[in-house]
Design an enzyme around this catalytic site. Structure first.
Site, PDB file in Angstrom:
ATOM      1  N   ASP A 170      17.002  15.140 -37.442  1.00 49.37           N
ATOM      2  CA  ASP A 170      16.188  13.849 -37.469  1.00 49.37           C
ATOM      3  C   ASP A 170      15.386  13.782 -38.659  1.00 49.37           C
ATOM      4  O   ASP A 170      14.452  14.413 -38.991  1.00 49.37           O
ATOM      5  CB  ASP A 170      15.182  13.794 -36.331  1.00 49.37           C
ATOM      6  CG  ASP A 170      14.245  12.549 -36.230  1.00 49.37           C
ATOM      7  OD1 ASP A 170      14.443  11.730 -36.860  1.00 49.37           O
ATOM      8  OD2 ASP A 170      13.158  12.383 -35.488  1.00 49.37           O
ATOM      9  N   GLU A 179      13.720   7.352 -32.870  1.00 47.37           N
ATOM     10  CA  GLU A 179      15.004   7.292 -32.277  1.00 47.37           C
ATOM     11  C   GLU A 179      15.370   8.022 -31.102  1.00 47.37           C
ATOM     12  O   GLU A 179      16.493   7.646 -30.392  1.00 47.37           O
ATOM     13  CB  GLU A 179      15.844   7.893 -33.508  1.00 47.37           C
ATOM     14  CG  GLU A 179      16.216   9.438 -33.507  1.00 47.37           C
ATOM     15  CD  GLU A 179      14.944  10.289 -33.643  1.00 47.37           C
ATOM     16  OE1 GLU A 179      13.869   9.781 -34.023  1.00 47.37           O
ATOM     17  OE2 GLU A 179      15.015  11.442 -33.024  1.00 47.37           O
ATOM     18  N   LYS A 208      11.023  10.771 -42.914  1.00 42.63           N
ATOM     19  CA  LYS A 208       9.711  11.702 -42.702  1.00 42.63           C
ATOM     20  C   LYS A 208       9.515  12.352 -43.923  1.00 42.63           C
ATOM     21  O   LYS A 208      10.155  12.481 -44.998  1.00 42.63           O
ATOM     22  CB  LYS A 208      10.221  12.930 -41.696  1.00 42.63           C
ATOM     23  CG  LYS A 208      10.473  12.434 -40.336  1.00 42.63           C
ATOM     24  CD  LYS A 208      10.970  13.611 -39.271  1.00 42.63           C
ATOM     25  CE  LYS A 208      11.075  13.294 -37.914  1.00 42.63           C
ATOM     26  NZ  LYS A 208       9.718  13.009 -37.297  1.00 42.63           N
ATOM     27  N   ASP A 228      15.756  19.171 -33.127  1.00 44.80           N
ATOM     28  CA  ASP A 228      15.376  17.817 -32.462  1.00 44.80           C
ATOM     29  C   ASP A 228      16.496  17.551 -31.332  1.00 44.80           C
ATOM     30  O   ASP A 228      16.483  16.688 -30.545  1.00 44.80           O
ATOM     31  CB  ASP A 228      15.426  16.717 -33.390  1.00 44.80           C
ATOM     32  CG  ASP A 228      14.597  15.681 -33.054  1.00 44.80           C
ATOM     33  OD1 ASP A 228      13.588  15.767 -32.067  1.00 44.80           O
ATOM     34  OD2 ASP A 228      14.659  14.509 -33.462  1.00 44.80           O
ATOM     35  N   ARG A 244      14.066   7.969 -28.363  1.00 42.37           N
ATOM     36  CA  ARG A 244      13.835   6.857 -27.081  1.00 42.37           C
ATOM     37  C   ARG A 244      15.163   6.093 -26.879  1.00 42.37           C
ATOM     38  O   ARG A 244      15.504   5.550 -26.160  1.00 42.37           O
ATOM     39  CB  ARG A 244      12.730   6.425 -26.908  1.00 42.37           C
ATOM     40  CG  ARG A 244      12.322   5.222 -28.327  1.00 42.37           C
ATOM     41  CD  ARG A 244      11.016   5.102 -28.523  1.00 42.37           C
ATOM     42  NE  ARG A 244      10.315   6.140 -28.995  1.00 42.37           N
ATOM     43  CZ  ARG A 244       8.810   6.089 -29.262  1.00 42.37           C
ATOM     44  NH1 ARG A 244       8.104   5.218 -29.051  1.00 42.37           N
ATOM     45  NH2 ARG A 244       8.089   7.230 -29.487  1.00 42.37           N
ATOM     46  N   ASP A 257      12.205   6.036 -36.897  1.00 42.31           N
ATOM     47  CA  ASP A 257      12.054   7.535 -36.654  1.00 42.31           C
ATOM     48  C   ASP A 257      11.714   7.715 -34.996  1.00 42.31           C
ATOM     49  O   ASP A 257      11.626   8.922 -34.648  1.00 42.31           O
ATOM     50  CB  ASP A 257      10.727   8.013 -37.364  1.00 42.31           C
ATOM     51  CG  ASP A 257      10.743   9.590 -37.517  1.00 42.31           C
ATOM     52  OD1 ASP A 257      11.628  10.232 -37.125  1.00 42.31           O
ATOM     53  OD2 ASP A 257       9.745  10.093 -37.844  1.00 42.31           O
ATOM     54  N   LYS A 288      18.053  14.942 -24.993  1.00 45.51           N
ATOM     55  CA  LYS A 288      17.772  14.235 -26.335  1.00 45.51           C
ATOM     56  C   LYS A 288      18.621  15.373 -27.330  1.00 45.51           C
ATOM     57  O   LYS A 288      18.198  16.529 -27.326  1.00 45.51           O
ATOM     58  CB  LYS A 288      16.490  14.032 -26.904  1.00 45.51           C
ATOM     59  CG  LYS A 288      16.482  13.738 -28.320  1.00 45.51           C
ATOM     60  CD  LYS A 288      14.907  13.319 -28.834  1.00 45.51           C
ATOM     61  CE  LYS A 288      14.942  13.345 -30.270  1.00 45.51           C
ATOM     62  NZ  LYS A 288      13.526  13.103 -30.921  1.00 45.51           N
TER      63      LYS A 288
HETATM   64  N1  BES Z   1      11.647  14.239 -33.248  1.00 48.75           N
HETATM   65  C1  BES Z   1      10.543  13.599 -33.507  1.00 48.75           C
HETATM   66  C2  BES Z   1       9.223  13.988 -32.737  1.00 48.75           C
HETATM   67  C3  BES Z   1       8.943  15.306 -33.333  1.00 48.75           C
HETATM   68  C4  BES Z   1       7.915  15.345 -34.389  1.00 48.75           C
HETATM   69  C5  BES Z   1       9.007  16.499 -32.688  1.00 48.75           C
HETATM   70  C6  BES Z   1       7.118  16.512 -34.828  1.00 48.75           C
HETATM   71  C7  BES Z   1       8.346  17.621 -33.069  1.00 48.75           C
HETATM   72  C8  BES Z   1       7.590  17.724 -34.173  1.00 48.75           C
HETATM   73  C9  BES Z   1      10.668  12.014 -32.924  1.00 48.75           C
HETATM   74  O1  BES Z   1      12.066  11.392 -33.206  1.00 48.75           O
HETATM   75  C10 BES Z   1       9.741  11.179 -33.981  1.00 48.75           C
HETATM   76  O2  BES Z   1       9.916  11.240 -35.242  1.00 48.75           O
HETATM   77  N2  BES Z   1       8.724  10.558 -33.251  1.00 48.75           N
HETATM   78  C11 BES Z   1       7.807   9.837 -33.906  1.00 48.75           C
HETATM   79  C12 BES Z   1       7.678   8.486 -33.015  1.00 48.75           C
HETATM   80  C13 BES Z   1       6.675   7.280 -33.812  1.00 48.75           C
HETATM   81  C14 BES Z   1       7.616   6.982 -35.074  1.00 48.75           C
HETATM   82  C15 BES Z   1       6.338   6.516 -32.831  1.00 48.75           C
HETATM   83  C16 BES Z   1       6.422  10.553 -33.948  1.00 48.75           C
HETATM   84  O3  BES Z   1       6.167  11.336 -33.071  1.00 48.75           O
HETATM   85  O4  BES Z   1       5.777  10.491 -35.166  1.00 48.75           O
HETATM   86 ZN    ZN Z   2      13.511  12.925 -33.095  1.00 47.45          ZN
HETATM   87 MN    MN Z   3      12.108  10.679 -35.131  1.00 50.67          MN
END
Ligand code: BES
Ligand code: ZN
Ligand code: MN
Length: 486
Positions: A257, A336, A264, A275, A338, A334, A252
């Site tokens: 992000d 994204e 966020k 990210d 996946r 968010d 990834k």
């Molecule tokens: N890049 C983030 C995941 C992340 C969050 C990594 C904090 C490191 C620290 C990912 O893209 C994301 O935002 N995931 C969301 C998924 C949710 C919306 C289902 C998350 O984990 O909140």
């Molecule tokens: Zn992300």
């Molecule tokens: Mn995200």
């Protein structure tokens, strides 16, 4: 800092600091010619992380650092990495220009000479890692050389390999640490190109036009809210001899992000520079592959994009179509990672058709809640792959922990308006499993592991050679170890 191995018989080379490890119960004694006062060594017990610096009154070393490794029965390579890293840092703090680390016979007997060499080189090199590209006047570094000394020949072989692995890790860290304005998807692609320059590795970069032709609607859907165009990087490595099989490493590569329209919170949003850590791990692995000879055909595929809330951004509820025709409702922009990985996996399935796929991604905040910063979450489709990766993680200090992927998780990703949705509905919980469940249908029946490195890519408890707020470079060394031992 230059790092070299030197065969040691009895004479210590001239050095500002000589670092000597010892286990509990061993006598602190300096090699021939290094004169220490009695007080310098009294009460040095060899307890784990115990340090004692003593001035030498004569001989080739100005000062000696005794470093405790703790109980011999509990010795492992992680402790050696920490010994080397802590010694280099102490040398720097003392204003030394040179440091020498001694690897005694007893260590080699306990752990194996090559492993000792690898661990010491990695620890020394990574303990000295700095990221000061952003400073207009970087702090000067006095420490110019580190010599690893041992009478055991195998240590030298290990040092060479350890250096390759540490440099791969540092390469990944440098990419991670660059802020998003200085490392865009195009910059990631350029970094991949630079790896291919020296031969051995081939590279292919897809731009938006290529992506449109291939129908990568998910990756393009994530990128469309940004001014920065996305890139798909495809690196490939072929062994000199016969190949044991084909492996694809998928990363990834979100160079930033923001969350997109599902934006966020602003606190710590700068950390979302990291990210792209999955892509950094894959590129780091290729950095090492250039210099080693692993018997596998290895492909690296990185999905590189920004996730931004521009006027053209994907809106919650929008439906996009993946390269394999699967339709997806984007209920949360968010989630994204996946999406971009799904198209990368489609690409892998149609262009590479590997025996085994491993993807690495900072995919979910939930994995940080579950496992913290010292363990990456692992979803493996076979017990064999799980056990191999567990072992590679233990050896490299990049540890993994298995997590479950059940049918109930997969069912929760079925869409209302499209085939799939990108977040689970209802009270499923298990956010990391949901992320893995979204990816599963894009992998199909191949042997596969998904590594969620959201907790380990940065922010771990400091361990001298790794940890703290900067990028950890996690994944690169572990992947190479796995490829070497599989
Ligand atoms: N890049 C983030 C995941 C992340 C969050 C990594 C904090 C490191 C620290 C990912 O893209 C994301 O935002 N995931 C969301 C998924 C949710 C919306 C289902 C998350 O984990 O909140
Ligand atoms: Zn992300
Ligand atoms: Mn995200």
């Amino acid at each position: 800092m230059k790092l070299t191995f030197q065969a040691f018989s009895s004479r210590v080379p001239n050095t500002h600091l000589l670092a000597l490890p010892l286990c509990e119960g061993e006598k602190p004694h300096a090699p021939q010619g290094v004169a220490l006062s009695k007080v310098g060594t009294t009460d040095v017990k060899g307890e784990w992380k115990e340090t004692r610096v003593a001035d030498a009154s004569a001989g080739p070393a100005r000062r000696v650092l005794f470093y405790g490794l703790g109980k011999k029965a509990q010795l492992d390579v992680e402790k050696l990495r920490r010994f080397a890293a802590a010694s280099v840092q102490r040398a720097e703090a003392l204003g030394a220009e040179s440091v020498a680390l001694l690897a005694p016979q007893s260590l080699c007997d306990a752990l194996g000479a090559e492993r000792v060499g690898v661990a010491l080189a990695e620890g020394a090199r990574l303990g000295a890692y700095r990221f000061d590209e952003g400073k207009s006047k970087p702090k000067e570094r006095k420490l110019a050389s580190c010599t690893i000394l041992s009478a055991v020949k195998g240590v030298g072989t290990g040092v060479e390999k350890g250096l390759v692995l540490a440099e791969a890790n540092s390469f990944a860290r440098d990419l991670q640490n660059r802020p998003a304005n200085l490392l865009t998807p195009r910059d990631l692609a350029a970094a991949a190109r630079s790896l291919a320059k020296a031969g051995r590795i081939a590279v292919q970069i897809l731009d938006e036009v290529d992506m449109k032709k291939m129908g990568m609607g998910l990756l393009l859907g994530v990128a469309q809210g940004s001014r920065q165009p996305p890139r798909l990087v495809h690196l490939s490595y072929k062994p000199k001899g016969k190949s044991k099989g084909v492996v694809a490493l998928v990363g990834k590569g979100l160079t930033f992000d923001s969350g997109g329209i599902s934006i966020k919170p602003s606190a710590k949003m700068d950390e979302m520079r990291y990210d792209m850590s999955g892509a950094a791990a894959v590129l780091g692995a290729f950095h090492a592959l250039r210099k080693l000879d692993v018997p596998w055909e290895v492909h690296g595929v990185c999905a590189c994009s920004e996730n931004m809330p521009g006027g053209a951004a994907t809106k919650p509820g929008d439906i996009h179509t993946a390269m394999n025709g699967t339709t997806v409702e984007v209920l949360n922009t968010d989630a994204e990672g996946r999406l971009v990985l799904a198209d990368a996996l489609c690409y892998v399935n149609s262009k590479i058709k590997p025996d085994t796929v491993i993807d690495l991604a900072t995919l979910t905040g939930a994995v940080v809640v579950a496992l913290g910063h010292e363990l990456s979450g692992m979803f493996a489709s076979t017990d064999r792959l799980r056990d191999e990766l567990l072992a590679a993680g233990e050896e490299t200090g990049e540890r993994l922990w298995p997590l479950p992927l059940l049918d109930v998780h997969k069912d929760a990703m079925k869409g209302q308006y499209a085939d799939l949705k990108n977040i689970s509905g209802g009270d499923l919980g298990a956010g990391s499993s949901a992320g893995a469940a979204f990816l599963a249908p894009f992998v199909g029946e191949r042997e596969w592991a998904h590594l969620d490195i959201a907790g380990t890519a940065w922010g771990g408890t400091p361990r001298d050679w790794v940890g703290g707020p900067l990028g950890s470079g996690v994944g690169a060394r572990m992947l190479v170890r796995w490829l070497e031992t599989r």
